[in-house]
Design a protein around this motif. Structure first.
Motif, PDB file in Angstrom:
ATOM      1  N   MET A   1       0.837  -1.178   0.000  1.00 17.13           N
ATOM      2  CA  MET A   1       0.000   0.000   0.000  1.00 17.13           C
ATOM      3  C   MET A   1       0.885   1.245   0.000  1.00 17.13           C
ATOM      4  O   MET A   1       1.823   1.358   0.758  1.00 17.13           O
ATOM      5  CB  MET A   1      -0.894  -0.002   1.229  1.00 17.13           C
ATOM      6  N   SER A   2       0.566   2.154  -0.852  1.00 19.87           N
ATOM      7  CA  SER A   2       1.334   3.391  -0.965  1.00 19.87           C
ATOM      8  C   SER A   2       0.790   4.442  -0.015  1.00 19.87           C
ATOM      9  O   SER A   2      -0.420   4.565   0.169  1.00 19.87           O
ATOM     10  CB  SER A   2       1.263   3.910  -2.400  1.00 19.87           C
ATOM     11  N   MET A   3       1.698   5.204   0.577  1.00 20.64           N
ATOM     12  CA  MET A   3       1.267   6.286   1.464  1.00 20.64           C
ATOM     13  C   MET A   3       0.867   7.520   0.666  1.00 20.64           C
ATOM     14  O   MET A   3       0.189   8.386   1.162  1.00 20.64           O
ATOM     15  CB  MET A   3       2.380   6.652   2.445  1.00 20.64           C
ATOM     16  N   VAL A   4       1.294   7.567  -0.577  1.00 21.18           N
ATOM     17  CA  VAL A   4       0.989   8.701  -1.433  1.00 21.18           C
ATOM     18  C   VAL A   4      -0.043   8.279  -2.456  1.00 21.18           C
ATOM     19  O   VAL A   4       0.088   7.242  -3.091  1.00 21.18           O
ATOM     20  CB  VAL A   4       2.268   9.198  -2.146  1.00 21.18           C
ATOM     21  N   ASP A   5      -1.077   9.071  -2.599  1.00 18.52           N
ATOM     22  CA  ASP A   5      -2.087   8.808  -3.608  1.00 18.52           C
ATOM     23  C   ASP A   5      -2.161  10.020  -4.504  1.00 18.52           C
ATOM     24  O   ASP A   5      -2.520  11.096  -4.027  1.00 18.52           O
ATOM     25  CB  ASP A   5      -3.443   8.547  -2.968  1.00 18.52           C
ATOM     26  N   PRO A   6      -1.760   9.951  -5.718  1.00 17.74           N
ATOM     27  CA  PRO A   6      -1.354   8.807  -6.527  1.00 17.74           C
ATOM     28  C   PRO A   6       0.025   8.280  -6.154  1.00 17.74           C
ATOM     29  O   PRO A   6       0.809   8.992  -5.540  1.00 17.74           O
ATOM     30  CB  PRO A   6      -1.352   9.376  -7.948  1.00 17.74           C
ATOM     31  N   SER A   7       0.304   7.055  -6.566  1.00 16.73           N
ATOM     32  CA  SER A   7       1.550   6.408  -6.163  1.00 16.73           C
ATOM     33  C   SER A   7       2.764   7.053  -6.830  1.00 16.73           C
ATOM     34  O   SER A   7       2.664   7.636  -7.910  1.00 16.73           O
ATOM     35  CB  SER A   7       1.514   4.921  -6.497  1.00 16.73           C
ATOM     36  N   ILE A   8       3.892   6.925  -6.186  1.00 13.87           N
ATOM     37  CA  ILE A   8       5.143   7.465  -6.711  1.00 13.87           C
ATOM     38  C   ILE A   8       5.488   6.813  -8.049  1.00 13.87           C
ATOM     39  O   ILE A   8       5.968   7.483  -8.968  1.00 13.87           O
ATOM     40  CB  ILE A   8       6.292   7.257  -5.695  1.00 13.87           C
ATOM     41  N   ASP A   9       5.222   5.525  -8.179  1.00 14.18           N
ATOM     42  CA  ASP A   9       5.503   4.830  -9.436  1.00 14.18           C
ATOM     43  C   ASP A   9       4.695   5.421 -10.588  1.00 14.18           C
ATOM     44  O   ASP A   9       5.212   5.620 -11.680  1.00 14.18           O
ATOM     45  CB  ASP A   9       5.216   3.337  -9.307  1.00 14.18           C
ATOM     46  N   TYR A  10       3.430   5.717 -10.335  1.00 10.74           N
ATOM     47  CA  TYR A  10       2.581   6.315 -11.369  1.00 10.74           C
ATOM     48  C   TYR A  10       3.071   7.723 -11.708  1.00 10.74           C
ATOM     49  O   TYR A  10       3.158   8.097 -12.877  1.00 10.74           O
ATOM     50  CB  TYR A  10       1.121   6.359 -10.904  1.00 10.74           C
ATOM     51  N   LEU A  11       3.409   8.498 -10.687  1.00 10.02           N
ATOM     52  CA  LEU A  11       3.887   9.861 -10.914  1.00 10.02           C
ATOM     53  C   LEU A  11       5.219   9.878 -11.647  1.00 10.02           C
ATOM     54  O   LEU A  11       5.470  10.756 -12.476  1.00 10.02           O
ATOM     55  CB  LEU A  11       4.010  10.602  -9.581  1.00 10.02           C
ATOM     56  N   ALA A  12       6.075   8.903 -11.369  1.00  9.28           N
ATOM     57  CA  ALA A  12       7.383   8.836 -12.017  1.00  9.28           C
ATOM     58  C   ALA A  12       7.253   8.611 -13.523  1.00  9.28           C
ATOM     59  O   ALA A  12       8.138   9.003 -14.287  1.00  9.28           O
ATOM     60  CB  ALA A  12       8.233   7.740 -11.387  1.00  9.28           C
ATOM     61  N   GLU A  13       6.155   8.019 -13.957  1.00  6.99           N
ATOM     62  CA  GLU A  13       5.913   7.827 -15.385  1.00  6.99           C
ATOM     63  C   GLU A  13       5.586   9.141 -16.088  1.00  6.99           C
ATOM     64  O   GLU A  13       5.731   9.252 -17.297  1.00  6.99           O
ATOM     65  CB  GLU A  13       4.769   6.840 -15.603  1.00  6.99           C
ATOM     66  N   LYS A  14       5.162  10.148 -15.339  1.00  7.83           N
ATOM     67  CA  LYS A  14       4.768  11.438 -15.904  1.00  7.83           C
ATOM     68  C   LYS A  14       5.953  12.365 -16.157  1.00  7.83           C
ATOM     69  O   LYS A  14       5.815  13.366 -16.855  1.00  7.83           O
ATOM     70  CB  LYS A  14       3.785  12.152 -14.962  1.00  7.83           C
ATOM     71  N   ASP A  16      10.609  12.780 -16.326  1.00 10.33           N
ATOM     72  CA  ASP A  16      11.791  12.050 -16.777  1.00 10.33           C
ATOM     73  C   ASP A  16      12.654  11.512 -15.641  1.00 10.33           C
ATOM     74  O   ASP A  16      13.502  10.661 -15.858  1.00 10.33           O
ATOM     75  CB  ASP A  16      12.631  12.908 -17.718  1.00 10.33           C
ATOM     76  N   SER A  17      12.451  12.013 -14.407  1.00  7.02           N
ATOM     77  CA  SER A  17      13.193  11.498 -13.258  1.00  7.02           C
ATOM     78  C   SER A  17      12.457  11.859 -11.971  1.00  7.02           C
ATOM     79  O   SER A  17      11.608  12.753 -11.962  1.00  7.02           O
ATOM     80  CB  SER A  17      14.610  12.077 -13.223  1.00  7.02           C
ATOM     81  N   LYS A  18      12.800  11.171 -10.906  1.00  7.10           N
ATOM     82  CA  LYS A  18      12.179  11.477  -9.613  1.00  7.10           C
ATOM     83  C   LYS A  18      12.608  12.854  -9.117  1.00  7.10           C
ATOM     84  O   LYS A  18      11.854  13.533  -8.438  1.00  7.10           O
ATOM     85  CB  LYS A  18      12.516  10.393  -8.590  1.00  7.10           C
ATOM     86  N   TYR A  19      13.805  13.262  -9.482  1.00  8.96           N
ATOM     87  CA  TYR A  19      14.272  14.602  -9.127  1.00  8.96           C
ATOM     88  C   TYR A  19      13.353  15.655  -9.744  1.00  8.96           C
ATOM     89  O   TYR A  19      12.931  16.596  -9.070  1.00  8.96           O
ATOM     90  CB  TYR A  19      15.711  14.806  -9.609  1.00  8.96           C
ATOM     91  N   THR A  20      13.007  15.488 -10.999  1.00  7.63           N
ATOM     92  CA  THR A  20      12.098  16.412 -11.663  1.00  7.63           C
ATOM     93  C   THR A  20      10.744  16.427 -10.973  1.00  7.63           C
ATOM     94  O   THR A  20      10.142  17.489 -10.785  1.00  7.63           O
ATOM     95  CB  THR A  20      11.929  16.029 -13.151  1.00  7.63           C
ATOM     96  N   LEU A  21      10.277  15.266 -10.583  1.00  3.72           N
ATOM     97  CA  LEU A  21       8.998  15.167  -9.874  1.00  3.72           C
ATOM     98  C   LEU A  21       9.021  15.967  -8.584  1.00  3.72           C
ATOM     99  O   LEU A  21       8.096  16.731  -8.291  1.00  3.72           O
ATOM    100  CB  LEU A  21       8.677  13.692  -9.584  1.00  3.72           C
TER     101      LEU A  21
END
Length: 64
Positions: A1-14, A16-21
């Motif tokens: 279960m993710s603590m963040v909704d939406p999940s980090i994995d889903y957001l990372a697809e949006k 180019d990197s987690k840093y950008t996110l």
């Protein structure tokens, strides 16, 4: 279960990197903390949902 909704994995697809996110969400959250805006939820949560909904986008500029 993710603590963040939406999940980090889903957001990372949006992006180019987690840093950008992180940078994108932080900049938007700062905009939402202005006194004239009364948000019903935390600013970071709102920013992440806006990224997931493609309300917020970014453009990678090329540094020469």
């Amino acid at each position: 279960m993710s603590m963040v909704d939406p999940s980090i994995d889903y957001l990372a697809e949006k992006v180019d990197s987690k840093y950008t996110l992180v940078i994108l969400a932080a900049k938007r959250a700062r905009e939402l903390t202005k006194p004239e805006l009364n948000a019903p939820e935390k600013e970071v949560s709102t920013a992440l949902k806006e990224i997931a909904d493609d309300t917020i986008t970014y453009e990678r500029t090329k540094n020469v």
